[in-house]
Scaffold this motif. Structure first.
Motif, PDB file in Angstrom:
ATOM      1  N   SER A   9       4.106  49.925  39.424  1.00  0.00           N
ATOM      2  CA  SER A   9       3.184  48.907  37.478  1.00  0.00           C
ATOM      3  C   SER A   9       2.224  49.084  36.965  1.00  0.00           C
ATOM      4  N   LEU A  31       8.461  33.312  39.165  1.00  0.00           N
ATOM      5  CA  LEU A  31       9.014  32.062  38.171  1.00  0.00           C
ATOM      6  C   LEU A  31       7.748  31.343  37.814  1.00  0.00           C
ATOM      7  N   PHE A  52      10.309  34.653  27.943  1.00  0.00           N
ATOM      8  CA  PHE A  52       8.444  34.876  27.754  1.00  0.00           C
ATOM      9  C   PHE A  52       7.819  36.046  27.435  1.00  0.00           C
ATOM     10  N   GLY A  53       9.017  37.261  28.151  1.00  0.00           N
ATOM     11  CA  GLY A  53       8.435  39.280  27.815  1.00  0.00           C
ATOM     12  C   GLY A  53       9.106  39.012  26.060  1.00  0.00           C
ATOM     13  N   ARG A  77      14.123  37.519  33.590  1.00  0.00           N
ATOM     14  CA  ARG A  77      13.534  37.474  33.075  1.00  0.00           C
ATOM     15  C   ARG A  77      12.770  39.060  32.722  1.00  0.00           C
ATOM     16  N   THR A  78      12.688  39.829  34.036  1.00  0.00           N
ATOM     17  CA  THR A  78      12.414  41.224  34.054  1.00  0.00           C
ATOM     18  C   THR A  78      13.523  42.042  33.279  1.00  0.00           C
ATOM     19  N   ILE A 101       7.184  48.221  32.115  1.00  0.00           N
ATOM     20  CA  ILE A 101       7.574  48.253  33.670  1.00  0.00           C
ATOM     21  C   ILE A 101       8.266  46.614  33.411  1.00  0.00           C
ATOM     22  N   PRO A 144      13.143  42.329  28.292  1.00  0.00           N
ATOM     23  CA  PRO A 144      12.480  43.072  27.493  1.00  0.00           C
ATOM     24  C   PRO A 144      12.924  44.795  27.488  1.00  0.00           C
ATOM     25  N   PRO A 184      -0.950  47.392  33.089  1.00  0.00           N
ATOM     26  CA  PRO A 184       0.272  46.823  33.524  1.00  0.00           C
ATOM     27  C   PRO A 184       1.376  46.510  32.131  1.00  0.00           C
ATOM     28  N   GLU A 185       0.349  45.725  31.241  1.00  0.00           N
ATOM     29  CA  GLU A 185       1.258  45.179  30.195  1.00  0.00           C
ATOM     30  C   GLU A 185       1.472  46.432  29.326  1.00  0.00           C
ATOM     31  N   LYS A 227       7.530  38.699  23.266  1.00  0.00           N
ATOM     32  CA  LYS A 227       7.437  37.521  22.339  1.00  0.00           C
ATOM     33  C   LYS A 227       7.140  38.600  20.555  1.00  0.00           C
TER      34      LYS A 227
END
Lengths: 354, 531
Positions: A51, A91, A103-104, A149-150, A82, A153, A77-78, A106
């Motif tokens: 990651s 969370l 959140f991911g 959440r994962t 991944i 995106p 990482p961003e 954007k």
């Protein structure tokens, strides 16, 4: 199927401790890979290297054929796309379920964002909880939010770090089925790390067995269970025991008797030479028979519902073995002397003893 | 946390009586204020509503806002750098940045005005080398803000340092993996997590500033506490004092109310029970030198300058024949009051904590609010109210150390109670029960099980109360028996008449004596963190 992750010759150490040693493996699109290993074998570190949360000492990592990690090269990482689900779910406590999942996203506009969140909420069956805060959810629901959440995106790879370790046994077994369905439905390539063999078997297409920072065996789960490549792997994937034996002129001799055998080692001259070996004994390999002069004594009987797990001890040598027993009319009980009789004609697997 | 799982029907009578007496004492200042205001005639209201008082209120608020902002701007980055970067000697820096706690604000004010003020050391130096004869006057808002900010930022620093190290690092990592860089992660994830401690810490600093008397009086910045003291010294009618005090209390209550509103709305619990990996510290890289310069400047201004100033005045005093012997008597008096106050306060707070935690009564919530008296009431007001009750109802204790100790207990009680509650909450009632099953008498359970478990918490409470009482000034000025001087009052009276050299020895003594409880406090905190 295309190659999404290629890890070549990875090494990582923290101070004096080599956590990952020259490790190689590959992951193809849509596959679920479970990495099974005991605590401290380097599983989590491997995920953190992939990651980008840790930097490599040596080796190369490619994601979709793009070099992301190498000595001197480290994509942040961003930028890697991944997703990772942490052991504690991680969370964001100040955001409700909807905002956690959004959140991911954007880069999406408001409508697309809302559609995607709703889509993921549906896949994870969290539609009724969108306005709740994480601390108002049960452990299983929190885990589904973390996965949602994962997934939102659309990551190239999803990494799951011991995702079931914080759940009680009942929720865990329900979540095992649930999560597998969610992953299959979303078609995301996934690596799941665990120290629990049931979790690893239940969810994966491929299984990697990790010992001391290295992958010892990489195969389909049924093949790993059938042919564990060495004693470490066998101990991790099976509830088994070992007895000492000797091979001479193609015959395996143990204190349990003489048996046909199969070796997992590549240099097969083991079959001809005299050789000391350890013999893998699975719980289903032998039946227990009452014998007042028998060489074994029954130590304990654990009732497991469909069967009982019986622990016996060698009277002369002291070692212990475990066997499955279904015999309702058995003549023996705790403390009885018994003998062991081979239950099938399968050859026993042997490992050379160093 | 262990709440009242094994409710007993009623608490033992001795605990109830002690709690009743404690609550009564805490209520005295409030009763006094309401009695006075109730009795006040209308002329007093006219005087009160005149422009000058409104002006004083605004001045107090302005100082409070400035100090809160500056301490936040100082403490947040310093705490962040200390915890989350690979700062060389970070432990040493943490100690240096916490040490200004031992310098009372009036000592800071006296040193700053003696160094930076008109005819101060700096001006002497500048006029000797550069011929500069006039410097801007440090007295007033500038001086008060400077002193209070530099000496109270360590409170916020310590609070933030602990909450920054408690942030779950996987939250930060999750945000990074979801596509956010370091700066956006700080804004969207870290800052919201720090909000409760930022608010609580800033609340503490605002109330501390609002109730400060030493620094504002020596810096001649007229605020509510200084106005109350002047009124107390000059006039017989106390109604006006009560009105001003009531305003101060109302402001304090309003601030606490706003804080609790904020706290209730937000959610900051740690979710899940798993462990999170130890967070990775950021390398400072090219920022190392600028960070060292900033840290060095803060430590210089808040610690080295005041201590250096004290040494300078001490040596200068010694050369000009200043006596030192009188300090022993002051040390004895200060220790006498501080030690007795610490023991009583901690004892009472433990009884109250047992009552609040283990017995569930409807009144508990209100009792807890009343116990906060010392938090919202400045020392001046507590002292004046006790003078009233002393003179009118218990003449025997008026002008005795007993009344002074009672005032100090009221002022230090909230801090001790917060700590004692945490201690009692940590003791699982099942441990008490299993100890009782194993041992025949309850006294041995207390001695061998409970006290060892509470030890580090008790040391923390005793040290905190000792630190606060050592520095306490206005209550001692008002309530101390005739001729009774402590280190604090002696420093204040010498410094307010510009006898800087005479104030140096007692000031240095207060700093040195406060170091011991601070060291104990830091050790106890480390231990608590390990557990």
């Amino acid at each position: 199927m295309s190659l999404v992750l290629n890890c070549m010759n990875l090494s990582k150490s923290f101070g004096k401790y080599n956590v990952i040693n020259n490790l190689d493996f590959q992951l193809f699109s849509g596959q679920i890979l479970s990495i099974l290993g005991s605590s401290g074998c380097g599983k989590t570190t491997l995920l953190r290297l992939i990651s980008g949360l840790e930097e490599l000492d040596n080796g190369e990592i490619y994601i979709n054929d793009k070099l992301v990690s190498k000595t001197g090269v480290h994509e942040r990482p961003e930028k890697r796309n991944i997703g990772m689900v942490f052991q504690n779910y991680s969370l964001f406590p100040h955001m409700n379920v909807f905002n956690n999942i959004a959140f991911g996203l954007k880069n999406l506009d408001k409508n697309d964002k809302e559609n995607r969140v709703n889509e993921v909420l549906e896949i994870t069956r969290l539609g009724d909880f969108a306005n709740r805060y994480p601390q108002e959810l049960s452990g299983g629901q929190q885990q589904r939010v973390a996965i949602a959440r994962t997934l939102a995106p659309r990551p190239t790879i999803m990494l799951l770090d011991e995702p079931f370790s914080n759940l009680d046994a009942f929720t865990r077994s329900a979540m095992l089925t649930d999560i597998q369905k969610i992953i299959r439905d979303s078609k995301v390539s996934t690596i799941l790390v665990t120290h629990d063999r049931e979790e690893a078997f239940a969810t994966s297409d491929y299984l990697a067995i990790m010992v001391n920072g290295n992958i010892e065996q990489f195969d389909k789960p049924d093949r790993v269970v059938k042919y564990p490549i060495n004693q470490d792997v066998a101990s991790l994937v099976l509830n088994c025991g070992f007895v000492e034996g000797t091979i001479k002129n193609g015959v395996l001799t143990t204190i349990l008797g003489n048996f046909s055998f199969k070796t997992m080692e590549l240099n097969n001259n083991i079959e001809n030479d005299k050789k000391d070996v350890n013999v893998l004994i699975r719980p289903e390999d032998f039946n227990i028979a009452y014998d007042p002069n028998g060489n074994f004594k029954v130590l304990s009987i654990e009732f497991r519902g469909m069967y009982s797990m019986v622990q016996v001890q060698s009277i002369n040598h002291g070692f212990e073995l475990k066997f499955i027993n279904n015999d309702k009319d058995k003549l023996w009980t705790i403390g009885s002397n018994v003998n062991l009789i081979k239950a099938n004609t399968n050859p026993l697997i042997v490992y050379s003893r160093n | 946390m262990y709440l009242a799982t094994s409710f007993k029907k009623l608490p033992p009578i001795y605990i109830s009586s002690i709690v009743f007496i404690t609550i009564t004492i805490m209520l005295l200042p409030f009763i006094y204020l309401f009695l006075r205001v109730y009795d006040a005639n209308f002329e007093v209201f006219d005087i009160f509503f005149s422009i000058s008082y409104l002006y004083i209120i605004l001045r107090s608020l302005l100082l409070m806002i400035l100090v809160s902002l500056i301490t936040l701007l100082l403490a947040l980055p310093l705490a962040w750098i200390n915890v989350r970067t690979l700062l060389p000697f970070s432990n040493v820096w943490a100690v240096l940045l916490s040490l200004p706690l031992v310098i009372p604000t009036y000592v800071g004010a006296y040193i700053y005005s003696s160094i930076l003020g008109p005819k101060g050391v700096l001006q002497d130096v500048l006029s000797f080398f550069f011929g500069i004869d006039t410097l801007p006057d440090i007295h007033g808002l500038l001086g008060a803000t400077l002193v209070l900010s530099l000496l109270s930022f360590p409170y916020l620093f310590l609070i933030l340092k602990s909450s920054i190290s408690n942030i779950d690092s996987t939250l930060i990592e999750s945000s990074r993996l979801l596509g956010y860089g370091q700066f956006k992660t700080f804004l969207k994830i870290i800052l919201p997590q720090l909000k409760p401690s930022v608010i609580a810490g800033t609340l503490f600093v605002s109330l501390y500033t609002l109730s400060d008397f030493g620094a504002v009086s020596l810096m001649r910045y007229n605020t509510l506490t200084w106005a109350i003291y002047q009124q107390y010294q000059s006039i017989i009618d106390r109604s006006i004092i009560s009105l001003i005090s009531l305003v101060l209390v109302l402001i304090a209550i309003l601030i606490i109310f706003i804080e609790s509103r904020f706290r209730n709305k937000s959610r900051y619990y740690k979710i899940g029970t798993g462990t999170s990996p130890k967070f990775k510290k950021t390398d400072l890289g090219i920022w190392k030198i600028p960070v060292f310069i900033i840290l060095g400047s803060v430590v210089f201004l808040s610690l080295i300058l005041p201590l250096g100033g004290l040494l300078y005045w001490l040596i200068r005093g010694l050369f000009s024949g200043e006596e030192l012997l009188f300090v022993w008597k002051l040390i004895y008096n200060s220790l006498f009051i501080s030690i007795l106050t610490s023991i009583f306060t901690v004892f009472l707070s433990i009884c109250m904590a047992i009552f609040l935690v283990r017995y569930n009564f409807i009144l508990n919530r209100y009792m807890e609010i009343i116990s906060l008296a010392g938090y919202v009431l400045p020392g001046v007001i507590v002292a004046i109210s006790l003078v009233y009750f002393g003179i009118n109802f218990v003449g025997v204790i008026y002008q005795t150390k007993t009344l002074l100790i009672i005032a100090c207990i009221i002022l230090a009680f909230p801090v001790a109670l917060g700590n004692s509650k945490a201690v009692i909450l940590q003791i699982n009632p099942e441990i008490e029960d299993s100890a009782k099953l194993l041992s025949k008498n309850f006294l041995s359970v207390i001695i061998f099980i409970l006290i060892p478990m509470m030890k580090s918490g008790l040391i923390m409470s005793l040290s905190l109360v000792f630190l606060l009482t050592m520095k306490e000034l206005p209550a001692t000025l008002i309530l101390g028996p005739l001729g009774f001087e402590t280190l604090a009052t002696s420093i204040w009276s010498s410094a307010s008449e510009a006898y800087f050299a005479r104030a140096a020895a007692p000031a240095l003594s207060i700093v040195i004596l406060s170091l011991f409880p601070l060291i104990l406090l830091m050790k106890a905190e480390d231990k608590a963190e390990m557990i």
